[in-house]
Design a protein around this motif. Structure first.
Motif, short mmCIF file in Angstrom:
data_model
loop_
_atom_site.label_atom_id
_atom_site.label_comp_id
_atom_site.label_asym_id
_atom_site.label_seq_id
_atom_site.Cartn_x
_atom_site.Cartn_y
_atom_site.Cartn_z
N LEU A 191 -2.83 -3.15 -8.11
CA LEU A 191 -3.83 -2.20 -7.65
C LEU A 191 -5.19 -2.86 -7.44
CD1 LEU A 191 -2.92 0.89 -9.85
CD2 LEU A 191 -2.82 0.78 -7.35
N GLU B 216 -1.55 8.57 4.81
CA GLU B 216 -0.24 7.94 4.75
C GLU B 216 -0.43 6.43 4.79
OE1 GLU B 216 3.78 7.69 4.29
OE2 GLU B 216 2.52 9.48 4.27
N GLY B 217 0.10 5.74 3.83
CA GLY B 217 0.01 4.29 3.79
C GLY B 217 -1.29 3.77 3.24
N GLU B 218 -2.17 4.65 2.80
CA GLU B 218 -3.42 4.20 2.21
C GLU B 218 -3.30 4.13 0.70
OE1 GLU B 218 -6.55 6.73 3.39
OE2 GLU B 218 -6.40 6.25 5.53
N ALA B 219 -4.12 3.27 0.15
CA ALA B 219 -4.17 3.19 -1.31
C ALA B 219 -4.74 4.49 -1.86
CB ALA B 219 -5.03 2.00 -1.74
N PRO B 220 -4.39 4.88 -3.05
CA PRO B 220 -4.91 6.12 -3.62
C PRO B 220 -6.42 6.11 -3.71
CG PRO B 220 -3.82 4.77 -5.30
CD PRO B 220 -3.51 4.15 -3.98
N SER C 221 0.70 3.92 -2.99
CA SER C 221 -0.03 5.11 -2.57
C SER C 221 0.51 6.37 -3.22
CB SER C 221 0.04 5.24 -1.04
OG SER C 221 1.40 5.43 -0.62
N GLN D 212 -6.22 10.59 0.39
CA GLN D 212 -5.55 9.40 0.84
C GLN D 212 -4.63 9.80 1.99
OE1 GLN D 212 -3.68 8.93 -3.10
NE2 GLN D 212 -1.78 8.74 -1.96
N LEU E 186 -5.11 -4.64 -4.14
CA LEU E 186 -5.25 -3.73 -3.01
C LEU E 186 -6.68 -3.23 -2.87
CD1 LEU E 186 -1.95 -1.65 -3.39
CD2 LEU E 186 -2.44 -3.45 -1.71
N GLN E 187 -7.35 -3.00 -3.98
CA GLN E 187 -8.75 -2.55 -3.91
C GLN E 187 -9.63 -3.65 -3.33
OE1 GLN E 187 -10.13 0.39 -4.59
NE2 GLN E 187 -8.22 1.37 -5.23
N ARG F 39 0.83 -1.20 0.00
CA ARG F 39 0.00 0.00 0.00
C ARG F 39 0.87 1.25 0.00
NH1 ARG F 39 -4.50 -1.91 4.46
NH2 ARG F 39 -5.83 -3.07 3.00
N HIS F 40 1.95 1.18 0.73
CA HIS F 40 2.83 2.34 0.80
C HIS F 40 3.44 2.64 -0.56
CE1 HIS F 40 6.64 4.51 1.47
NE2 HIS F 40 5.93 5.16 2.41
#
Length: 1538
Positions: free
Chosen positions: A911, A934-938, A866, A932, A914-915, A862-863
């Motif tokens: 991606l 910090e560390g979250e997916a866009p 992101s 978004q 992650l979704q 994720r990082h």
């Protein structure tokens, strides 16, 4: 100036020189046409009046006229092509006549010869310059006209005439203008033959004939044949004079040549009979008729003995068999003439004549055929080349049933024809259409006949000829383009041949060419089925003693395991049995003699000198496979995987053979099999064991070992993946061996993927490593210790290594090493994300069971993703270095664009993971925060915008991960970013449309798009919420439906998805059900389309579908059905799916009820639009099928509809639809619907009676629909209150329509009257209601009289037959509206009995296979009774369809008249007018046709034929002299003769 004036002028003027000078024109000027004509007349007059002395005085002026005036003018005409215009042509003819007059007056042979040589040079130059004109000479047309004038004056110079004949024939050969060739023959050759004496004529004809023979023998092509026939036809009156007495042999000096004794002549005739040009065919047939006529007149023996070179004569005539031969050639000419017609009804009556031709061909005389079989082949070949496909089909059927081929002599004579023209015509796909009496899914009639034909044909061939003929046939399959259907059935026919050693190495090579080239583009199921048949043929027909195991496996490797040769199938077992039977009989390979091939092949050849067993061959093949030269480079492209594929096939076949042999001997089991495999594969296992520790192991060797591992795992697990969950001994042994070396293999792969791959060629190598890793994770994910090791150390380390390479600082100058490492790292992450998917969601394939799920550390992933710069991050192309001269031209860098595209695709795979890992999210509303942390997916909007960009960047075949990710994002954004969603949906649809030509990528992309664009959140949108997006989706629905009209299976995906969305298999509570179902009302157009779906495909499309159904119905018997996982693309699936959906709807649910009523209204509107259209439609039209589907759907929904809705809407429309012009199937469904509605709503019976109150003239035959309902009055009466009154009303209505002027209406009314009158219980009740008296008030007598009339009086003509048929019809005899109310009756039995096209019959198993189909007591799936299903189709009004009967000799045959033969009565003796009319099935009537006002011969001839057809007693002409040929009717005259 007229000849009279010139005669008078010459008579008055004695000085001829002065007269001629006054008439001549100046040499430098162009004369008028009249002046030239005047000089011509003057010279003719002088020629008759002048003495010899005057001629000598004029000779000088005549010569000057020839050479100074005529010749220059002719030259001028030639050079300027003036003769092509009308004035120039007239001047040319006038000059030629003037030239003739000059030469006649001059009487000097030297001048004639000089002019002749001048024109002769024109022909010679044409021959020398290949048909081009030379300057300074006459034009060819001018030369022809001049020569035609000179020929009468050259009749005495034989040498010159012979030379001229040779030049003429040479010009005929090289000229390209057919009109000019004909002109030469007519103007020159005719004139020449007419002018010479008999001896010279014979000599010229003899030379002409010999020259034509040599010409045809030297260049046998279509043009040469046509020119030769043209020349022969031109001189046919001289070659075949009917009154000439000929002797044998021909005196070549004094007599005329007789081509009938020449085999070349008959070869020319036969070539002409099958020529593609109809004019050439007519010339050949003309010559044949002339020869036969002459031979009949002479009636002398011809061709009875063998020819000098030992060949049998093509044409024979034996006086003792003259009657048989005369009949044969009459029939033969008739057949060939009739085949020139294109109408099948004209051709079919003469087909029985071919049987007579065959019988005559089978007769032998003096140990030789009376008629050469080649004449029969001309008939078949002519039928094969017919423009009418029906004629071609009849010819193929006739040849396939030819019993004459059971004779060895005829079989060998026909063999080249079979492998040549017959194979060509078998490649026509239209031959394989089903016949009318065949069901869908049955083998076409041609396919069955072809199997029997090949068995009989090869059974009749001599043993020494079978192999060569079979080889030629297989080579023919590989030498031209064959469509899938013909190749499939021809392969099936070859598979039906009995086992016999016929094929050697050449045969296997020919079969390989068929597999590699011919069928490479065929449909996958048909290709797989053809492979199965061809492999069975090879196993049965290969001479194992003539082939080596190397040749066998090079052949077997072309049978793909995913298409045909799959473990666990009957085909695989057959191959194993074949090896068990023949293992030690293969030809031994001879080593050391070949310097060609790969080093491994040379190594195998040098060591495999005793390769006779499968085990020895496999061991040597493995040894050669693992042998790598010491100088092998550590870098380079991957080895060809074909060797590993072949070796994997050999290993598994050997293991299965050993297992089969061990089972027969009482030994075996997984333990022994694993030990045997371990011994065989010891060297390979040692290589795999040392992969992670031996740093000096050649890279090529490790690559090959991993390729073999990959193919062994793929082929080995095929059986468990397709047939059974239990593991066989061989599969378990391979699994155990691989598990023993799995750790070093994975460690090696991890090391290589963690930074060692640095060259462009390593991208392909990384794909191999990842494929092996995927197989290992899938195979051993359930092993506890393996799963633990992978989860704890391997996968996290590999993920961290890949992320480290991706997060390294970017290079200032992109290098190959750095960019390749990034591409490999992203591919690794894509695979790990795929493995870590917890379930098969959104079309992603779950490689492990849920209990064996692998997880990844999500935080680092994720990082990394992101960061916005990591969306659609590009992979830069390496920059040129100083040592690189031209990096763009480097072969390995040319495909860098593909590597960069895969890099982006792998990003979207990650991606999407992650979704999915973030879990489902509902639609975001306006004002919700987008961003978004910090560390979250866009955020969804950012990712969606990047996805739209990716669609425009990636090739269409790499967009599937993007579409899967968009399917997760779009539902979240529909309420917030409508414009972005519209762009995403539109662009996605365009991408999917662009893939329509790529079947491999189209279907997964279409499924992903349907999940994207028709997500539940999108379907629930209203017009107010998202007007643009809903309009876009509606437009996409329309375009998708249009695509479904031309591509099968497209609509299946949409309707299946929508039905599952609206009514999921586990809907849960009522609230949840309503929530899912709410959007269905907004998309009724999809449901309506599904109810009516089913386009009328073209015949070729329908053929492919039907043949695929035939292959599928072969079941496990055809290995392709096991090996190929085919998607459901049945065109009936949308209807079955939507009907299953409708069967779940409950009348008690308000939303369900509303949907059903809205759907019924739409269906009614669709039916009304078709019924009210002015255009008429035929029985197999889409309009007819659509109306039938409408009423089928209405019948299915009828029990679920509200009574008020049925009465107010459906009952009234059913009565309205009954008055329209309906096809039979629609008519029966309307009548059935009326019966059910009236039975359920008896109080509304008056609305039914109102239908009979209309005007009889306006209702026409549509009233029969309502009379048919009255036939089933026994179903309605029990529900009515006033039974007696309704019964009387029914009788009155029936009796009223019994007096209709229309025959059909009377027949229906009589049947209804009979059934209603036969209701004894109601009749007794009515009689009791009136105190025992007649309840009908005297009508009973009338009714009984009508019924008596129907039963007894209608015993003549068609009346009685129709009365019996209508009573036996299924709707009035067996069918019961209530007891037969079932899905089976509506969708299968009724269409079948209604003569509807069979692709409209939905078989019952399709409904039963649909697990979601709801079983309702009010509408059972199966019909409770079997009587209706046992009925056979047959409408009472249809005509009798008799098969083609064996007609009499001249019945229904249109025979042409031969001009030089005698009268009509001599061609057809014994056929007087009365007899002929009787034979034709016509009664000679009292009709007398008077044609006294008609004088045109063509019209009179047509009337003569008309009188013959209608059996007229006579035909009256104005003058009987106009009748010059026979007529079947007596001819009379209305006036005096003459």
């Amino acid at each position: 100036m007229s000849s009279l004036l010139i005669n008078e002028f010459v008579a008055k003027w004695s000085n001829s020189d002065t007269i001629l000078d006054s008439f001549l024109w100046s040499a430098e000027s162009w004369p008028d046409l009249e002046r030239v004509e005047a000089v011509h007349i003057l010279l003719e007059t002088l020629n008759t009046r002048s003495s010899e002395e005057n001629r000598n005085e004029l000779s000088a002026k005549i010569r000057a006229l020839i050479w100074e005036r005529c010749t220059p003018l002719l030259m001028q005409i030639s050079e300027n092509a003036l003769h092509k215009s009308e004035p120039g042509a007239k001047m040319l003819h006038s000059l030629c006549r003037l030239l003739s007059s000059c030469l006649a007056l001059l009487r000097d042979s030297r001048e004639v010869e000089k002019l002749a040589l001048m024109t002769l040079s024109v022909f010679q130059s044409f021959e020398q310059h290949d048909g081009t004109q030379t300057k300074g000479q006459f034009d060819m047309e001018v030369a022809v006209e001049v020569l035609a004038v000179l020929l009468p004056l050259l009749s005495g110079d034989l040498d010159l005439l012979v030379k001229l004949t040779s030049c003429i024939l040479s010009a005929v050969k090289v000229l390209s203008d057919d009109a000019l060739v004909s002109k030469i023959l007519v103007r020159v050759l005719f004139t020449l033959l007419h002018c010479v004496d008999d001896r010279s004529r014979g000599d010229i004809l003899q030379r002409t004939w010999q020259d034509l023979c040599v010409y045809h023998e030297r260049e046998k092509n279509a043009l040469v044949t046509a020119r030769t026939l043209l020349c022969l036809t031109a001189v046919s009156d001289y070659l075949f004079p009917p009154s000439l007495e000929k002797s044998f042999p021909t005196d070549l000096t004094n007599g005329l040549p007789d081509p009938r004794w020449s085999q070349s002549f008959w070869a020319i005739i036969q070539s002409g009979l099958i020529h593609r040009d109809n004019v050439a065919r007519k010339r050949a047939l003309y010559l044949l008729k002339k020869c036969v006529a002459l031979t009949e007149i002479e009636n002398t023996e011809l061709g009875s003995s063998a020819s000098p070179d030992g060949e049998i004569y093509f044409f024979r005539w034996i006086p003792s068999k003259s009657q048989v031969l005369q009949t044969f050639w009459q029939d033969y000419v008739l057949v060939m003439e009739t085949l020139e017609e294109n109408q099948i009804h004209v051709v079919r009556p003469v087909l029985n004549r071919i049987n007579a031709l065959i019988e005559t061909t089978a007769i032998k005389e003096n140990d030789a055929a009376l008629v050469h079989p080649s004449w029969l082949l001309c008939v078949y070949q002519r039928m094969f080349h017919s423009e009418n496909k029906a004629v071609m089909r009849e010819g193929v059927y006739h040849l396939l049933e030819l019993q004459l081929l059971r004779s060895p002599a005829f079989a060998i004579n026909f063999s080249q024809f079979i492998v040549g023209p017959f194979m060509d015509v078998l490649s026509e796909s239209s031959l394989y259409q089903r016949t009318a009496n065949q069901m869908i899914g049955e083998c076409p009639d041609v396919g069955l006949k072809l199997q029997a034909f090949l068995v009989n044909f090869f059974g009749s061939l001599p043993q020494e000829s079978k192999g060569p003929v079979l080889l030629q046939m297989i080579q023919r399959l590989g030498s031209r383009h064959w469509c899938a259907v013909p190749l499939l059935f021809l392969s099936q026919a070859l598979a039906s041949l009995p086992a016999c050693p016929l094929l050697g190495p050449q045969g296997l090579q020919a079969l390989r060419e068929v597999l590699r080239c011919t069928m490479i583009t065929h449909q996958v199921l048909l290709r797989g089925a053809a492979q199965c048949f061809l492999l069975h043929s090879a196993l049965c027909l290969t001479d194992v003693e003539s082939v080596t195991l190397e040749e066998v496996f090079n052949f077997l490797v072309h049978f793909r395991p995913e298409e045909s040769l799959c473990r666990g199938t009957a085909l695989w077992d057959e191959v194993c049995e074949w090896f068990v039977k023949n293992e030690h009989t293969f030809r031994l390979a001879i080593g050391g003699k070949s310097d060609t091939g790969t080093p491994q092949e040379r190594e195998l050849a040098s060591t495999a000198t005793d390769v006779g067993s499968l085990q020895t061959y496999t061991r040597h093949r493995l040894h050669a496979f693992l042998t790598v030269p010491a100088s092998a480079e550590q870098t380079g492209r991957l080895p060809d995987s074909g060797e590993a594929e072949l070796l994997a096939l050999a290993v598994l076949l050997w293991a299965d053979v050993e297992e089969k042999r061990g089972g027969e001997e009482g030994r075996g089991g997984q333990g022994s099999t694993q030990q045997a495999l371990a011994r065989l594969l010891l060297a390979w296992l040692e290589v795999l064991q040392r992969l992670s520790t031996n740093l000096y192991l050649p890279l090529c060797k490790s690559d090959k070992s991993l390729q073999l591992l990959l193919h062994l795992l793929q082929v080995r697990r095929t059986r468990t993946a397709t047939q059974t969950n239990t593991e066989d001994a061989v599969s378990g042994a391979v699994r155990g061996l691989v598990l023993s070396v799995v750790e070093p293999v994975q460690n090696f792969i991890a090391r290589r993927l963690s930074g060692e791959l640095q060259e462009v060629c390593d991208v392909e190598r990384a794909a191999l490593y990842l494929a092996v890793l995927r197989e290992l994770l899938q195979e051993f994910g359930g092993v506890p210790w393996y799963h633990g090791n992978m989860q704890q150390s391997f996968l996290p380390a590999l993920c961290a290594s890949s992320l480290r390479m991706l997060t390294e600082p970017a290079e200032q100058v992109p290098s190959v090493c750095g960019q390749v490492q990034r591409a490999v790292a992203m591919a690794v992450l894509s695979l790990l994300c795929e493995v870590a998917s917890s379930e098969a969601s959104n079309g992603g394939l779950s490689l492990a069971a849920p209990s064996h799920h692998f997880s990844l550390p999500l935080a680092p992933l994720r990082h990394h993703f992101s960061l916005p710069q990591h969306l659609n991050q590009a992979l830069l192309k390496p920059t040129a270095t100083a040592s690189d001269a031209a990096p763009d031209d480097a072969p390995l860098l040319r495909d860098w664009g593909r590597v960069a595209a895969r890099f982006i695709r792998d990003q979207w795979s990650c991606l999407g993971f992650l979704q999915r890992a973030a879990g489902p999210q509902g639609p975001r509303v306006e004002g919700q925060r987008e961003g978004q942390g910090e560390g979250e997916a866009p955020g969804p909007l950012v990712v969606l915008q990047a996805a739209v960009e990716a669609l425009s960047l990636l090739p269409s075949d790499l967009v599937l991960p993007v579409l899967d990710c968009m399917a997760l994002l779009l539902p979240q954004m529909v309420l917030r970013e409508e414009s972005q969603c519209v762009e995403a949906a539109s662009l996605s649809w365009r991408v999917v449309q662009g893939l329509s030509g790529n079947a491999h990528d189209f279907w997964p992309a279409l499924q992903a798009f349907v999940r994207l664009a028709f997500h539940r959140a999108v379907l629930e949108l209203t017009q107010d919420q998202a007007p643009t997006l809903t309009s876009t989706i509606q437009q996409i629905v329309c375009e998708l439906m249009e695509l479904s009209e031309v591509r099968s299976g497209v609509f299946n995906i949409l309707i299946s998805h929508c039905c599952h969305t609206w009514l999921p298999s586990d809907p849960g509570s009522d609230a949840g059900d309503s929530e899912h179902f709410s959007s269905a009302l907004s998309h009724l157009d999809i449901l309506t389309k599904a109810c009516l779906h089913g386009p009328v495909f073209r015949r070729d499309q329908r053929l492919i579908q039907e043949v695929q159904m035939y292959v599928e119905q072969l079941g496990d018997q055809c290995a392709a059905n096991v090996a190929i996982s085919s998607d459901n693309r049945d065109e009936q699936f949308p209807r079955v799916c939507v009907l299953a959906f409708l069967s779940h709807l409950q009348p008690t649910n308000h939303m369900h009820r509303q949907l059903m009523e809205e759907l019924v209204l739409r269906l009614i509107e669709k039916d009304r639009g078709i019924a009210q259209a002015k255009a008429r439609y035929y029985s197999n039209s889409l309009q007819h099928r659509t109306r039938n589907r409408v009423w089928q759907s209405l019948l299915l929904l009828l029990p679920k509809l509200r009574r008020e809705f049925v009465v107010d809407t459906l009952l009234g429309y059913a009565c309205e639809a009954g008055f329209s012009s309906n096809q039979a199937s629609v008519k029966y469904l309307i009548e059935w619907s009326l019966l059910l509605m009236l039975h359920n709503n008896p109080t509304h019976m008056q609305r039914f009676w109102d239908c009979f109150s209309g005007d009889q003239e306006k209702t026409k035959t549509s009233i029969c629909t309502f009379l048919s309902v009255l036939v089933h009055m026994d179903v309605l009466l029990p529900r009515l209150e006033d039974k007696a009154g309704q019964w009387r009303r029914a009788l009155e209505v029936c009796l009223q329509w019994c007096f209709s002027h229309n025959f059909s209406v009377r027949l229906y009314a009589l049947l209804a009257l009979k059934r209603v009158w036969g209701l004894e219980g109601v009749r007794a009740e009515a009689r009791g209601a009136v105190g025992g008296s007649d309840p009908l008030g005297g009508l009973a007598t009338v009714i009984q009289a009508c019924l008596a009339q129907a039963e007894t009086a209608q015993n003549t003509g068609n009346a009685m037959r129709n009365w019996s048929r209508i009573q036996e019809h299924f709707f009035f005899s067996v069918f019961h509206p209530l007891k037969d109310y079932s899905v089976e009756t509506i969708f299968y039995t009724f269409p079948r009995l209604s003569d509807l096209a069979d692709d409209e019959w939905i078989p019952l198993w399709k409904f039963e296979k649909m697990a979601t189909f709801s079983v309702d007591l009010s509408l059972p799936v199966r019909n409770p009774g079997a009587d209706l299903g046992q009925m056979q189709p047959g409408d009472w009004i249809q005509q009798d369809r008799g098969e083609l009967e064996q007609e009499e000799r001249w019945a229904e045959v249109q025979k042409k008249i031969t001009a030089w033969r005698l009268s009509f009565q001599e061609q057809e003796p014994h056929l007087a007018a009365q007899q002929r009319a009787l034979r034709l099935g016509k009664l000679t009537s009292a009709l007398l046709v008077v044609a006294s006002l008609i004088d045109k011969p063509t019209n009179l001839g047509g009337l003569c034929r008309t009188c013959e057809i209608f059996g007229a007693s006579g035909l009256v002409y104005v003058n009987v002299c106009v009748c010059v040929c026979g007529c079947a009717a007596p001819v009379r005259s209305s006036g005096p003769v003459g």
